[in-house]
Design a protein around this motif. Sequence first.
Motif, PDB file in Angstrom:
ATOM      1  N   GLN A 195       0.832  -1.193   0.000  1.00  0.00           N
ATOM      2  CA  GLN A 195       0.000   0.000   0.000  1.00  0.00           C
ATOM      3  C   GLN A 195       0.866   1.243   0.000  1.00  0.00           C
ATOM      4  OE1 GLN A 195      -3.784   0.572   0.803  1.00  0.00           O
ATOM      5  NE2 GLN A 195      -3.529  -1.132  -0.614  1.00  0.00           N
ATOM      6  N   LEU A 196       0.380   2.238  -0.674  1.00  0.00           N
ATOM      7  CA  LEU A 196       1.000   3.560  -0.663  1.00  0.00           C
ATOM      8  C   LEU A 196       0.778   4.224   0.698  1.00  0.00           C
ATOM      9  CD1 LEU A 196       2.099   5.951  -2.500  1.00  0.00           C
ATOM     10  CD2 LEU A 196      -0.313   6.510  -2.877  1.00  0.00           C
ATOM     11  N   HIS A 197       1.762   4.999   1.129  1.00  0.00           N
ATOM     12  CA  HIS A 197       1.608   5.755   2.380  1.00  0.00           C
ATOM     13  C   HIS A 197       1.627   7.245   2.084  1.00  0.00           C
ATOM     14  CE1 HIS A 197       2.053   2.002   4.446  1.00  0.00           C
ATOM     15  NE2 HIS A 197       3.166   1.768   3.752  1.00  0.00           N
ATOM     16  N   LEU A 198       0.749   7.957   2.760  1.00  0.00           N
ATOM     17  CA  LEU A 198       0.670   9.405   2.562  1.00  0.00           C
ATOM     18  C   LEU A 198       0.662  10.125   3.903  1.00  0.00           C
ATOM     19  CD1 LEU A 198      -2.068   9.686  -0.240  1.00  0.00           C
ATOM     20  CD2 LEU A 198       0.412  10.052  -0.496  1.00  0.00           C
ATOM     21  N   ASN A 199       1.625  11.019   4.066  1.00  0.00           N
ATOM     22  CA  ASN A 199       1.622  11.915   5.230  1.00  0.00           C
ATOM     23  C   ASN A 199       1.310  13.324   4.757  1.00  0.00           C
ATOM     24  OD1 ASN A 199       2.469   9.808   6.824  1.00  0.00           O
ATOM     25  ND2 ASN A 199       4.618  10.439   6.838  1.00  0.00           N
ATOM     26  N   ASP A 210       7.998   4.477  -1.177  1.00  0.00           N
ATOM     27  CA  ASP A 210       6.920   3.715  -0.552  1.00  0.00           C
ATOM     28  C   ASP A 210       5.727   4.612  -0.251  1.00  0.00           C
ATOM     29  OD1 ASP A 210       8.368   1.194  -0.302  1.00  0.00           O
ATOM     30  OD2 ASP A 210       9.624   2.281   1.128  1.00  0.00           O
ATOM     31  N   GLY A 211       5.928   5.884  -0.441  1.00  0.00           N
ATOM     32  CA  GLY A 211       4.857   6.832  -0.190  1.00  0.00           C
ATOM     33  C   GLY A 211       5.406   8.241  -0.264  1.00  0.00           C
ATOM     34  N   PHE A 212       4.592   9.186   0.158  1.00  0.00           N
ATOM     35  CA  PHE A 212       4.945  10.592  -0.012  1.00  0.00           C
ATOM     36  C   PHE A 212       4.617  11.401   1.236  1.00  0.00           C
ATOM     37  CE2 PHE A 212       4.480   8.692  -4.094  1.00  0.00           C
ATOM     38  CZ  PHE A 212       5.555   9.212  -4.811  1.00  0.00           C
ATOM     39  N   ASN A 213       5.477  12.343   1.496  1.00  0.00           N
ATOM     40  CA  ASN A 213       5.246  13.327   2.538  1.00  0.00           C
ATOM     41  C   ASN A 213       4.723  14.564   1.808  1.00  0.00           C
ATOM     42  OD1 ASN A 213       5.349  14.168   5.256  1.00  0.00           O
ATOM     43  ND2 ASN A 213       7.366  15.099   4.986  1.00  0.00           N
TER      44      ASN A 213
END
Lengths: 449, 449
Positions: free
Chosen positions: B12-16, B391-394
Amino acid sequence: MSHAAGPQPPRQLHLNINILHSGFVPSAWRVAEADPHAFIDVAHYVRVAQIAEAAKFDAVFLADNASIADQIGFRPITALEPTVLLASIAAATSHIGVIGTASTSYNEPYNIARRFATLDHVSAGRAGWNVVTTADLGSARNFGREAVPDHTERYARAAEFTEVVKALWDSWEDDAFIGDKINGHFVDADKIHPIAHHGKYFDVQGPLNLPRSPQGHPVLVQAGASPDGRDLAARHAEAVFSASQSFDESLAYGRELKARAAAYGRNAVKVLAGLTTIIGATESEALRRRDELVDLIPWSYSLTRLAGTLGIPADRLKLDEKLPDNLTLPGGGNGNHTFFHATIAQARRHGFTVRELIRSLAGGGGHRVIVGTPEQIADDIEHWFKAGAADGFNLMPDVLPGGLQDFADGVVPLLQQRGIFRTEYEGRTLREHLGLARPDNARVWQKSA
Amino acid sequence: MSHAAGPQPPRQLHLNINILHSGFVPSAWRVAEADPHAFIDVAHYVRVAQIAEAAKFDAVFLADNASIADQIGFRPITALEPTVLLASIAAATSHIGVIGTASTSYNEPYNIARRFATLDHVSAGRAGWNVVTTADLGSARNFGREAVPDHTERYARAAEFTEVVKALWDSWEDDAFIGDKINGHFVDADKIHPIAHHGKYFDVQGPLNLPRSPQGHPVLVQAGASPDGRDLAARHAEAVFSASQSFDESLAYGRELKARAAAYGRNAVKVLAGLTTIIGATESEALRRRDELVDLIPWSYSLTRLAGTLGIPADRLKLDEKLPDNLTLPGGGNGNHTFFHATIAQARRHGFTVRELIRSLAGGGGHRVIVGTPEQIADDIEHWFKAGAADGFNLMPDVLPGGLQDFADGVVPLLQQRGIFRTEYEGRTLREHLGLARPDNARVWQKSA
């Protein structure tokens, strides 16, 4: 900018709730209603704060210690860090003040100035900082020291620390923030000033990275009983927590402190006396409640605790004898003055044996305990308040939240009927509750180069 | 006690959401919808966090700095202290993680261990600590230093600091708490251990005065780009914020970091790339939005800021010329490696003039900016994610809350349709969102004497 105080309302009693995890009596966590996890459960603290807010209390108060208690086995400890916990409490309340303890011995002034100013911003003006110097060896050893710094050094550092924090809080002039979107002027940089502090303990350039907070600055609270502690309180404290066991001691303490403050040109310090309540529908029911709570505390625990307060080995205390003579301040004057003196005075005044003393303290560490009906407690509070022995009380109920709920249901309405406690909040900030003016910016800034 | 991870869900993508006051573009506070007070208004931060939670983001992220920016006049600053502000945010949300930045150079490990563990307790397992070493002179001068400690010393202290914090977090065995009301056993004192750390920078006896927190310990986050920073991240970080401007750089960074972590026996570090979005219904609308925002920033501000990143006087930059050659790391290698390299790479890659470079960065400090439609942004995110460049985005939207609301309304549904982003939270803790197992207590304790 000047912030003149409005017309003064009639003198009002102040009430803080000291949320000492499950309650002030060491066995509080063992009663049927108690959840042993309460000491680390934010919902417990929020629930207590909401009961206090419904009863129109001035503030929540959190003590603190940055070490584990020596007697970790039997009772809950001070665990959650106050400023973070108070932010949680502030988010779940709207009026009640939030006062947290932080040590000047094991922090940096920039960090403390910032954290309490942040708490004042997020609570919309409800924050207070209780300034302590921390006398236990466990804390010292968590911060790179093998011994507790001596009393004089601790207070000298505390005095400089507090002055730096206050200077940082005033490092923005009140009108430094502009927010002019059209012309792109966010702040007036000429009204934000370095403090350029260079002292014995700290070098801090400043400015703080925050505008002055809603209350001008958070309310400064102190609890010193030693001469150095009283001097610090007189110079800076806006509210003081005292631990007097008797009316006469409290009256004398308050008069002496206010005279000291006046000598520094300060005339607005509130004396809030520590008070544990154990409430029953009748006096005998209240006494039975106290005895049941005390009987849930191992005597070995109480003896070790009392011996710690007195700075002697526990085996010098005999349950059915009086306190030893010739007790001297623990640590060669480096211990906790407040509870040492209050405890001895309490024993001498009544001629108590050690067992009777521990019972009269409800197993506690030195604060005054009243055991009785709501009427008896209201009478006592009214007497102290009207005679000037206290401006209010830092309430430490035997058991939380039950003991506070009993106080809110039984005692608060009596105080309101007698016209000495508010029935509604008149203000929104802690300063407004305490009748303290918003402080002007204390620094006359030079134009920056 | 072992905490085996359950069956792994599909990657899964992670988003902060990085809540940088009014938004990442320095002029964000000037747009019509903006309130210039937002930088000190808890309601602003709560509102942004609630939008992110409704969009099922993993976490809120707060940067930090314990000094005032040199260019205080034009734009909002990092003001409110993160842990206190995150407690406020946690109280107004139920699932989203709360990650705060704190410096190892200007704090004590006992205080940081305690504050982030407290945040983990009050948020029921949603806390993360972003470990930074702080390279600016202003901060140094607020903490008694006349110069920034050198890079090697900062990272040596950070490494020891982080180890002490982790040891404190594990100083209670998982079953140390008993809470046996009947027999009066609150904790098993034999399962609470001093850490007795004696190192180059710190002497900390311990134990922490808190049980292990809901996540075992807060999630450790880091953002180092220098060799020392990467080593710290490889040893401790569970999530890393990167500042790569290009796909190839990000891919290489992530591979190198994960190989380093694997060499330490660690295989669960998430790479989250910094990403500013400027969204329009069409690409030309998005470009117009960017240009309007950039045009609200004084060029003198952008030039000074860029010069600061590059460690040169502003007058060496000419708007319509390329960057000077032979740039070297600011402060003799003691500056911010991340943005120095990312900024130069961005300029060289596209052959930008200074004016074009500033425009492509949207006036920013070095993070990647995408300007486009929701579809274009979703395509870019999907490409990076599926190819393993992140793995995702800040996420650092141009303007807050508007830019986040646009992302939540336009981009998130596309990511969900493509099966790479959750439509509901499956867990309650930040670790569960990030797919990180609850860490076992890392210390094998001897029975206390």
